[in-house]
Design an enzyme around this catalytic site. Sequence first.
Site, PDB file in Angstrom:
ATOM      1  NE  ARG A   1      -1.574  -2.491   2.789  1.00 33.51           N
ATOM      2  CZ  ARG A   1      -1.760  -3.541   2.347  1.00 33.51           C
ATOM      3  NH1 ARG A   1      -2.633  -4.164   1.525  1.00 33.51           N
ATOM      4  NH2 ARG A   1      -0.775  -4.426   2.823  1.00 33.51           N
ATOM      5  CB  THR A   2       3.480   2.473   2.246  1.00 37.84           C
ATOM      6  OG1 THR A   2       2.771   2.289   3.422  1.00 37.84           O
ATOM      7  CG2 THR A   2       4.146   3.908   2.420  1.00 37.84           C
TER       8      THR A   2
ATOM      9  NE  ARG B   1       7.510   0.620   4.633  1.00 33.57           N
ATOM     10  CZ  ARG B   1       6.340   0.071   4.620  1.00 33.57           C
ATOM     11  NH1 ARG B   1       5.936  -1.051   4.372  1.00 33.57           N
ATOM     12  NH2 ARG B   1       4.972   0.941   4.946  1.00 33.57           N
TER      13      ARG B   1
ATOM     14  CG  HIS C   1       4.053   3.962   8.418  1.00 26.95           C
ATOM     15  ND1 HIS C   1       3.964   4.852   7.244  1.00 26.95           N
ATOM     16  CD2 HIS C   1       3.772   3.001   7.889  1.00 26.95           C
ATOM     17  CE1 HIS C   1       3.522   4.129   6.125  1.00 26.95           C
ATOM     18  NE2 HIS C   1       3.581   3.071   6.565  1.00 26.95           N
TER      19      HIS C   1
HETATM   20  N1  ASP Z   1       1.912  -1.505   6.592  1.00 29.44           N
HETATM   21  C1  ASP Z   1       1.975  -1.224   8.115  1.00 29.44           C
HETATM   22  C2  ASP Z   1       3.604  -1.017   8.144  1.00 29.44           C
HETATM   23  O1  ASP Z   1       4.363  -0.844   7.452  1.00 29.44           O
HETATM   24  C3  ASP Z   1       1.486  -2.066   8.907  1.00 29.44           C
HETATM   25  C4  ASP Z   1       2.133  -3.535   9.116  1.00 29.44           C
HETATM   26  O2  ASP Z   1       3.134  -3.841   8.388  1.00 29.44           O
HETATM   27  O3  ASP Z   1       1.612  -4.287   9.544  1.00 29.44           O
HETATM   28  O4  ASP Z   1       3.898  -0.650   9.358  1.00 29.44           O
END
Ligand code: ASP
Length: 329
Positions: A77-78, A128, A156
């Site tokens: 998603r990100t 990231r 985040h």
């Molecule tokens: N997508 C979110 C994160 O990158 C939550 C997860 O990975 O559980 O922190």
Amino acid sequence: MLNRPRIFTLDDAPQQVLNEHGFHGQDILSVNQFSMASLEYIFDVAEEMRAMVEQQGGAELLKGRVLSCLFFEPSTRTSSSFIAAMERLGGSVIPITQGVQFSSVSKGETLHDTIRTLEQYSDVIVLRHPETGSAKIAAAAAQIPIINAGDGTGEHPTQALLDLFTIKEELGTLDGLHVAMVGDLRYGRTVHSLTQLLLNYDVRFTFVSPEILRLPLDYMNQVKDAGKNVRETYNVADVIGSADVLYVTRVQKERFTDLAQYESVKDYYRISTELMEQAKPTTVVMHPLPRVNEIDVRLDSDPRAAYFRQVKNGMYIRMAILAAVLGKA
Ligand code: ASP
């Protein structure tokens, strides 16, 4: 009603407006950088982005601008929402999201040198990285804005912005709410960021987790210092009838050094359709995703399940952030 000039005119001739909250050229490293006024500002811009996308799909606001998306950890998603955000605004992307193993990082290049290189090609970098504090290190190396897309178990911030935006969209307010954070509160960076943002509002917290996944003391002290009504419990049943927001998270397997410990907590809680029968008709179920087993897929058709709407909001928020740091909002 917006109290600032609109970014988009209806004939899609975007006009540059001054950024009254000073995002232009800034790094987005932590939620602590956001005042209530700047949160409202980003939410206003995100609303405008939504209207624009719904009307015309995209715009040329960031035409000629380049985003580097540098991901040292997996993401769906990100990374894709930042890419979609940039492309819907007419910009382009250098996507290093398919694994840095295909970049010179695998040859031993330092984060510093990778950042110094990417900034030669781009106007903004989304990073990231598995280490807490890495976004700050990158920001010190770069002349262009760095956006923290998750630094280890740290923060985040853009996820927290979209989470807060979603709560506001779903419930119409950010005040007077009972927010229950459920799951891996120790390693879940989205919980750390969202908790801090919510301190700006009149909310009551319940933190629901097994003992070994409790919210770190630092964050708990911030909640207490802010004078919030807060409690901790091991049991979702304690909050299900009163929570306005059920913010559910995955146990962060990749942060455990002892896999046996992970196994002992991985199925500790599960939000089922049966459990949700005890919740209020207005309770919003959120999750930063990915989910593993903690939310029953049968819940997806329940109108209270907001996690896919939350995903879409992520794109609008990231469009707003990109436009703001690039001086176009
Ligand atoms: N997508 C979110 C994160 O990158 C939550 C997860 O990975 O559980 O922190």
